[in-house]
Motif scaffolding. Structure first.
Motif, PDB file in Angstrom:
ATOM      1  N   PRO A 130       0.796  -1.239   0.000  1.00 23.96           N
ATOM      2  CA  PRO A 130       0.000   0.000   0.000  1.00 23.96           C
ATOM      3  C   PRO A 130       0.826   1.286   0.000  1.00 23.96           C
ATOM      4  N   ILE A 131       2.138   1.182   0.171  1.00 23.83           N
ATOM      5  CA  ILE A 131       2.985   2.374   0.202  1.00 23.83           C
ATOM      6  C   ILE A 131       3.836   2.492  -1.057  1.00 23.83           C
ATOM      7  N   ALA A 136      -0.295   0.759  -5.843  1.00 20.55           N
ATOM      8  CA  ALA A 136      -0.478   1.934  -4.992  1.00 20.55           C
ATOM      9  C   ALA A 136       0.030   3.198  -5.682  1.00 20.55           C
ATOM     10  N   LEU A 137       1.167   3.094  -6.388  1.00 16.65           N
ATOM     11  CA  LEU A 137       1.729   4.259  -7.089  1.00 16.65           C
ATOM     12  C   LEU A 137       0.814   4.721  -8.216  1.00 16.65           C
ATOM     13  N   ILE A 138       0.222   3.765  -8.934  1.00 17.54           N
ATOM     14  CA  ILE A 138      -0.699   4.119 -10.021  1.00 17.54           C
ATOM     15  C   ILE A 138      -1.952   4.783  -9.461  1.00 17.54           C
ATOM     16  N   LEU A 139      -2.510   4.203  -8.399  1.00 18.35           N
ATOM     17  CA  LEU A 139      -3.720   4.774  -7.797  1.00 18.35           C
ATOM     18  C   LEU A 139      -3.451   6.163  -7.229  1.00 18.35           C
ATOM     19  N   ARG A 140      -2.234   6.366  -6.712  1.00 20.47           N
ATOM     20  CA  ARG A 140      -1.892   7.660  -6.144  1.00 20.47           C
ATOM     21  C   ARG A 140      -1.893   8.759  -7.204  1.00 20.47           C
ATOM     22  N   GLN A 141      -1.606   8.383  -8.444  1.00 21.01           N
ATOM     23  CA  GLN A 141      -1.587   9.365  -9.532  1.00 21.01           C
ATOM     24  C   GLN A 141      -2.981   9.924  -9.835  1.00 21.01           C
ATOM     25  N   SER A 145      -5.988   6.536  -2.486  1.00 20.01           N
ATOM     26  CA  SER A 145      -5.028   5.904  -1.579  1.00 20.01           C
ATOM     27  C   SER A 145      -5.407   4.441  -1.382  1.00 20.01           C
ATOM     28  N   MET A 146      -4.429   3.589  -1.486  1.00 21.40           N
ATOM     29  CA  MET A 146      -4.675   2.151  -1.370  1.00 21.40           C
ATOM     30  C   MET A 146      -4.775   1.753   0.099  1.00 21.40           C
ATOM     31  N   PRO A 147      -5.785   0.964   0.462  1.00 15.55           N
ATOM     32  CA  PRO A 147      -5.939   0.577   1.878  1.00 15.55           C
ATOM     33  C   PRO A 147      -4.855  -0.409   2.313  1.00 15.55           C
TER      34      PRO A 147
END
Length: 295
Positions: A130-131, A136-141, A145-147
């Motif tokens: 998740p960090i 997680a990096l793709i979703l952050r873009q 935020s990934m749980p």
């Protein structure tokens, strides 16, 4: 009559090695497990204390049993979605809608089937970190935020089912693809000429005709899922958080080899067997009779 007796004797001689192995590694362990379920024993003491149905009653009185059974239900639910429904749809799409490069697709999808579940578990731990994981990096873009799935009650079962489904997906896909490929293409072309949608073709033509293979894949997916589930739980969560990822298979192991409560472990194994038998009976009564077998 004499020749018939000799023939029966020869048949028994040829079958005897198989029957011996079958009895040693399946029938006897099953009988001994049922036997142990009525005793209190720690696998160390020479004495076994007969307690009757106490192990079974303790299981159903335990407050954690309901959670374990629900975890097992949701795990099987996600396995059916990912390892049966999804490869079924993909086999239809790649066969009739996107047939180009199909050999490459089959090879790529089958690779996880020969990969160790320990390696797969570690790989998914990195992918779904998740960090710093790629997901997680793709979703952050995109601002999501990934749980922390390993500490989340609902997500942890989902991820474990995803790992096991990734393992069995390719094998199930190839079986279903072979079944769908055997359906007459003239039948599909006739349906398209009548302007029947792809969805109706799948549900009204593909699904009924390939149902024999589909039922086999469904049963095997559940059996394999119950066989494979121990590894990702042991590698990733050890049943946590607070039993959220434990299921009836892992709990049986934990009771037997961590708590040394052999009787309760055996009782859980017997309950698992009974659940599987009930599922097979339900499948036979409500599904098997509607299956299409060619010829």
């Amino acid at each position: 009559m004499k020749n018939k007796s000799i023939f029966n004797l020869k048949a028994f001689v040829f079958l005897f090695p198989t029957l011996l192995v079958f009895g040693m590694f399946l029938v006897w362990p099953l009988i001994y497990t049922v036997y142990l379920s009525f005793f209190k024993w720690n696998m160390i003491s020479k004495n076994k204390v007969f307690v009757g149905f106490e192990n079974y009653l303790t299981i159903f009185k335990d407050s954690s049993t309901k959670q374990i059974l629900m975890n097992s239900f949701w795990y099987i639910f996600w396995i059916i979605i990912f390892a049966v429904c999804l490869p079924y749809i993909m086999a239809f799409v790649l066969n009739y809608l996107l047939p180009k490069f199909i050999d490459a697709y089959k090879a790529i999808l089958f690779v996880p089937a020969v990969m160790s579940l320990v390696v797969a578990s570690v790989l998914f731990t990195w992918i779904l970190n998740p960090i710093s994981g790629p997901v997680a990096l793709i979703l952050r873009q995109v601002g999501i935020s990934m749980p922390f799935w390993s500490n989340s009650e609902g997500w942890v079962i989902f991820v474990i089912a995803l790992i096991v489904s990734w393992k069995v997906f390719g094998y199930n896909f190839i079986l279903l693809f072979a079944a769908i490929s055997g359906i007459s293409k003239e039948l599909i072309e006739s349906a398209k000429m009548d302007n029947i949608s792809n969805g109706r073709i799948f549900f009204k033509i593909i699904l009924p005709i390939s149902s024999a293979t589909g039922i086999y894949v469904l049963i095997m997916a559940i059996v394999q899922a119950l066989q494979y589930v121990f590894t990702p739980i042991a590698v990733l969560t050890q049943g946590g958080p607070d039993g959220a990822s434990s299921n009836i298979i892992y709990e049986s192991y934990r009771q037997g080899f961590e708590m040394f409560n052999t009787g309760r472990s055996a009782a859980l194994s017997v309950i698992t067997l009974l659940i599987c038998v009930i599922l097979l009976l339900i499948e036979y009564v409500f599904v098997e009779r509607r299956v299409y077998y060619e010829n």
